[in-house]
Design a protein around this motif. Sequence first.
Motif, PDB file in Angstrom:
ATOM      1  N   GLN A   1       6.158 -15.501  40.593  1.00  0.00           N
ATOM      2  CA  GLN A   1       5.389 -15.493  39.353  1.00  0.00           C
ATOM      3  C   GLN A   1       4.103 -14.708  39.543  1.00  0.00           C
ATOM      4  N   ASP A   2       3.616 -14.139  38.456  1.00  0.00           N
ATOM      5  CA  ASP A   2       2.304 -13.486  38.400  1.00  0.00           C
ATOM      6  C   ASP A   2       2.164 -12.369  39.435  1.00  0.00           C
ATOM      7  N   LEU A   3       3.211 -11.579  39.627  1.00  0.00           N
ATOM      8  CA  LEU A   3       3.115 -10.454  40.550  1.00  0.00           C
ATOM      9  C   LEU A   3       2.262  -9.338  39.933  1.00  0.00           C
ATOM     10  N   GLU A   4       1.764  -8.462  40.792  1.00  0.00           N
ATOM     11  CA  GLU A   4       0.984  -7.328  40.310  1.00  0.00           C
ATOM     12  C   GLU A   4       1.895  -6.309  39.610  1.00  0.00           C
ATOM     13  N   GLY A   5       1.386  -5.724  38.530  1.00  0.00           N
ATOM     14  CA  GLY A   5       2.116  -4.650  37.862  1.00  0.00           C
ATOM     15  C   GLY A   5       1.774  -3.320  38.500  1.00  0.00           C
ATOM     16  N   LYS A   6       2.730  -2.730  39.186  1.00  0.00           N
ATOM     17  CA  LYS A   6       2.481  -1.483  39.921  1.00  0.00           C
ATOM     18  C   LYS A   6       2.903  -0.232  39.151  1.00  0.00           C
ATOM     19  N   ASP A   7       3.821  -0.373  38.211  1.00  0.00           N
ATOM     20  CA  ASP A   7       4.278   0.785  37.448  1.00  0.00           C
ATOM     21  C   ASP A   7       3.225   1.151  36.401  1.00  0.00           C
ATOM     22  N   LYS A   8       2.830   2.411  36.357  1.00  0.00           N
ATOM     23  CA  LYS A   8       1.796   2.862  35.434  1.00  0.00           C
ATOM     24  C   LYS A   8       2.314   4.023  34.584  1.00  0.00           C
ATOM     25  N   PHE A   9       1.720   4.131  33.376  1.00  0.00           N
ATOM     26  CA  PHE A   9       2.147   5.160  32.435  1.00  0.00           C
ATOM     27  C   PHE A   9       0.920   5.911  31.924  1.00  0.00           C
ATOM     28  N   LEU A  10       1.158   7.089  31.398  1.00  0.00           N
ATOM     29  CA  LEU A  10       0.100   7.935  30.845  1.00  0.00           C
ATOM     30  C   LEU A  10      -1.018   8.166  31.856  1.00  0.00           C
ATOM     31  N   GLY A  11      -0.599   8.559  33.070  1.00  0.00           N
ATOM     32  CA  GLY A  11      -1.576   8.871  34.110  1.00  0.00           C
ATOM     33  C   GLY A  11      -2.365   7.675  34.577  1.00  0.00           C
ATOM     34  N   GLY A  12      -1.797   6.485  34.468  1.00  0.00           N
ATOM     35  CA  GLY A  12      -2.476   5.291  34.945  1.00  0.00           C
ATOM     36  C   GLY A  12      -3.266   4.561  33.880  1.00  0.00           C
TER      37      GLY A  12
ATOM     38  N   GLY B   1       2.875  -8.143  48.223  1.00  0.00           N
ATOM     39  CA  GLY B   1       2.419  -9.376  48.863  1.00  0.00           C
ATOM     40  C   GLY B   1       3.315  -9.776  50.009  1.00  0.00           C
ATOM     41  N   SER B   2       2.790 -10.648  50.858  1.00  0.00           N
ATOM     42  CA  SER B   2       3.544 -11.087  52.030  1.00  0.00           C
ATOM     43  C   SER B   2       3.299 -12.563  52.279  1.00  0.00           C
ATOM     44  N   LEU B   3       4.091 -13.091  53.199  1.00  0.00           N
ATOM     45  CA  LEU B   3       4.044 -14.509  53.530  1.00  0.00           C
ATOM     46  C   LEU B   3       4.621 -14.690  54.920  1.00  0.00           C
TER      47      LEU B   3
ATOM     48  N   ASP C   1       1.344 -19.159  47.647  1.00  0.00           N
ATOM     49  CA  ASP C   1       0.512 -18.026  47.238  1.00  0.00           C
ATOM     50  C   ASP C   1       0.769 -16.853  48.169  1.00  0.00           C
ATOM     51  N   LEU C   2       1.011 -15.674  47.588  1.00  0.00           N
ATOM     52  CA  LEU C   2       1.233 -14.475  48.382  1.00  0.00           C
ATOM     53  C   LEU C   2      -0.082 -13.999  48.981  1.00  0.00           C
ATOM     54  N   GLU C   3      -0.014 -13.472  50.168  1.00  0.00           N
ATOM     55  CA  GLU C   3      -1.194 -12.979  50.859  1.00  0.00           C
ATOM     56  C   GLU C   3      -1.300 -11.465  50.761  1.00  0.00           C
ATOM     57  N   GLU C   4      -2.500 -10.980  51.028  1.00  0.00           N
ATOM     58  CA  GLU C   4      -2.822  -9.553  51.042  1.00  0.00           C
ATOM     59  C   GLU C   4      -2.762  -8.922  49.654  1.00  0.00           C
ATOM     60  N   VAL C   5      -2.706  -9.767  48.621  1.00  0.00           N
ATOM     61  CA  VAL C   5      -2.782  -9.308  47.240  1.00  0.00           C
ATOM     62  C   VAL C   5      -3.651 -10.299  46.468  1.00  0.00           C
ATOM     63  N   SER C   6      -4.111  -9.882  45.296  1.00  0.00           N
ATOM     64  CA  SER C   6      -5.012 -10.731  44.520  1.00  0.00           C
ATOM     65  C   SER C   6      -4.280 -11.738  43.661  1.00  0.00           C
ATOM     66  N   THR C   7      -3.000 -11.525  43.391  1.00  0.00           N
ATOM     67  CA  THR C   7      -2.266 -12.445  42.536  1.00  0.00           C
ATOM     68  C   THR C   7      -0.795 -12.481  42.946  1.00  0.00           C
TER      69      THR C   7
END
Length: 621
Positions: free
Chosen positions: A92-103, A167-169, A187-193
Amino acid sequence: MEPLLGDMPLVGALSLFFLKKPLLEINWTGLTNILDIPGLNGFSDSLIQDIIYSYLVLPNRITIPLVGDIELAQLRFPMPKGVLRIHFLEAQDLEGKDKFLGGLIKGKSDPYGVLQIGNQLFQSKTVKESLHPKWNEVYEALVYEHSGQHLEIELFDEDPDKDDFLGSLMIDMTELHKEQKVDEWFDLEEVSTGKLHLKLEWLSLLSTPEKMDQVLRSVRADRSLANDGLSSALLVVYLDSAKNLPSGKKTSSDPSPYVYFTVGNKSFESKIRCKTNEPMWEEAFFFLVHNPRRQELEVEVKDDKHKCTLGNLTVPLSGLLVEEDMTFTQQFSLRNSGPSSTLKLKLTLRVLCLEKQTSAADQLSSVQVRKASVVNPTVPSQRLSASELPLPPATTTPPPLMEASTHSLHRREERREEPYGGSPIRSTSLRSTSNLSTTISNSQKHLPHKDSMASLASDISLPFATQELQQRLRQLQNGSAPSPYPLGEIQLTVRHSSQRNKLIVVVHACRNLIAFTKDGSDPFVRVYLLPDKSRTGRRKTSTIKKTLNPVYDQTFEFSVSMAELHRRTLDIAVKNGGSILSKHRGLLGKVMVDLSVEDISKGWTQWYDLTEDGNRKTVQA
């Protein structure tokens, strides 16, 4: 050192092995310096690592007998300590890495997971365009040494070019072995969410056939095909030797035999023994078996030289259930072979049993496991197969002689009853009664939930570790703001060698560190050259026990050019050591060293003030 003896030399043999694939740092000199060319250096390093991997990483080992009457085969191929069943459920609540329109627009991710324990590697399927993916897959892995081993999990966003880290664990096998069964959100580590839902079961290996019917019911072996589903038993095949094998059909020369073993959908090949009709193999193979009452071990002896079959045989596994210790050793006669051709095998069956049954009404366990980010994110260089077939995914390393099965659990979410015992698989965020997440000391229990879940063993560049350090400083100052509180200092020498293209960092000493206990702290220093936070980019000093003024005088080197150095930052962190479960393990302070100064080729030696996040730095003479 085992087995123990009653007289000298006190132990019968020495066994040497790595718990996991070791990390090597290789610097070529002289004419071999050509191997440091980018592209070629990665190939040569991985080749050397793979050789070590095939000889010295569990279950492979080097065994040195010290007395003559030791059964070497039992020491070289010991029975696993247990089987870990991993229910890789959802996130749950993973980071969104895919970006559009140049970020400008941030989208979702295409997450998948990579799981590793020892030298067994698994990869989940990819869930497209989701920050709350549901995988519902199960993996089974052999564990040879639960002490010191970890289950390592990394999540990635699948992209056409390079996959992004999500993220990692890391979970300690020692404590999981004590817990036996855990159903947790981590909670996943090395990421904010982000958080990950796992269900983990430790399956003991029992030699009691009376347990078989109970286990078969628990894995629904009575309702499914013989070769499909979760495992109920472990079959160990020890291949000893063969005698009087026939020669090739078209020639009288000796064959080059090898043996091909199959149980259900799993197969293994032995090594090839060249030009002999009486080969000696002394190899072991491990099969996770769904239903031994129905399944058979199929054995085929082949000739690699003449590309023909030298004989075969079939062994029903049900016969092992009535043998003493569920084991027998036999010289089997080969079918479709010579009149006196035989193959010597030792077969052992063990029932996989979850000994400790837990429920939601159980008391909180006294054993607690913490996550640890010793492993830094490493995007796989070669994408593993995401197939859902019950076969271990292919890796770029030599295949281990072990079984690691994977099964899909689609459509089981809606079922009211979980088919393997325990609570049903649900998408809700209910936490189980086990404490397999983070060790929370009494002084931390008033923290908000997210803060209390922060791991003290996490990577010290993370906000979680900084928050935990700030919380400790508030306790030291009885609730006042932590910022003025001194964390101590660290003395560093930093310089760059243009001739060698090396950044040289000398960690001399620390002084006036904060004390974790009444005996002081057990400090060590971790060094990264940002932005590289890969496994090979990590440097670490030794740990000095019970001191606030440790002296290290240890030198570390990073391969980096002067031009590139101006874009890099030195990340130095002082941590308190101790066991992974110690509540006193955590961050002592940080410093970030800017490398864009002009006189770095001359170098400098200075004391730096430690801070909570490393950003507020004071350089002293």
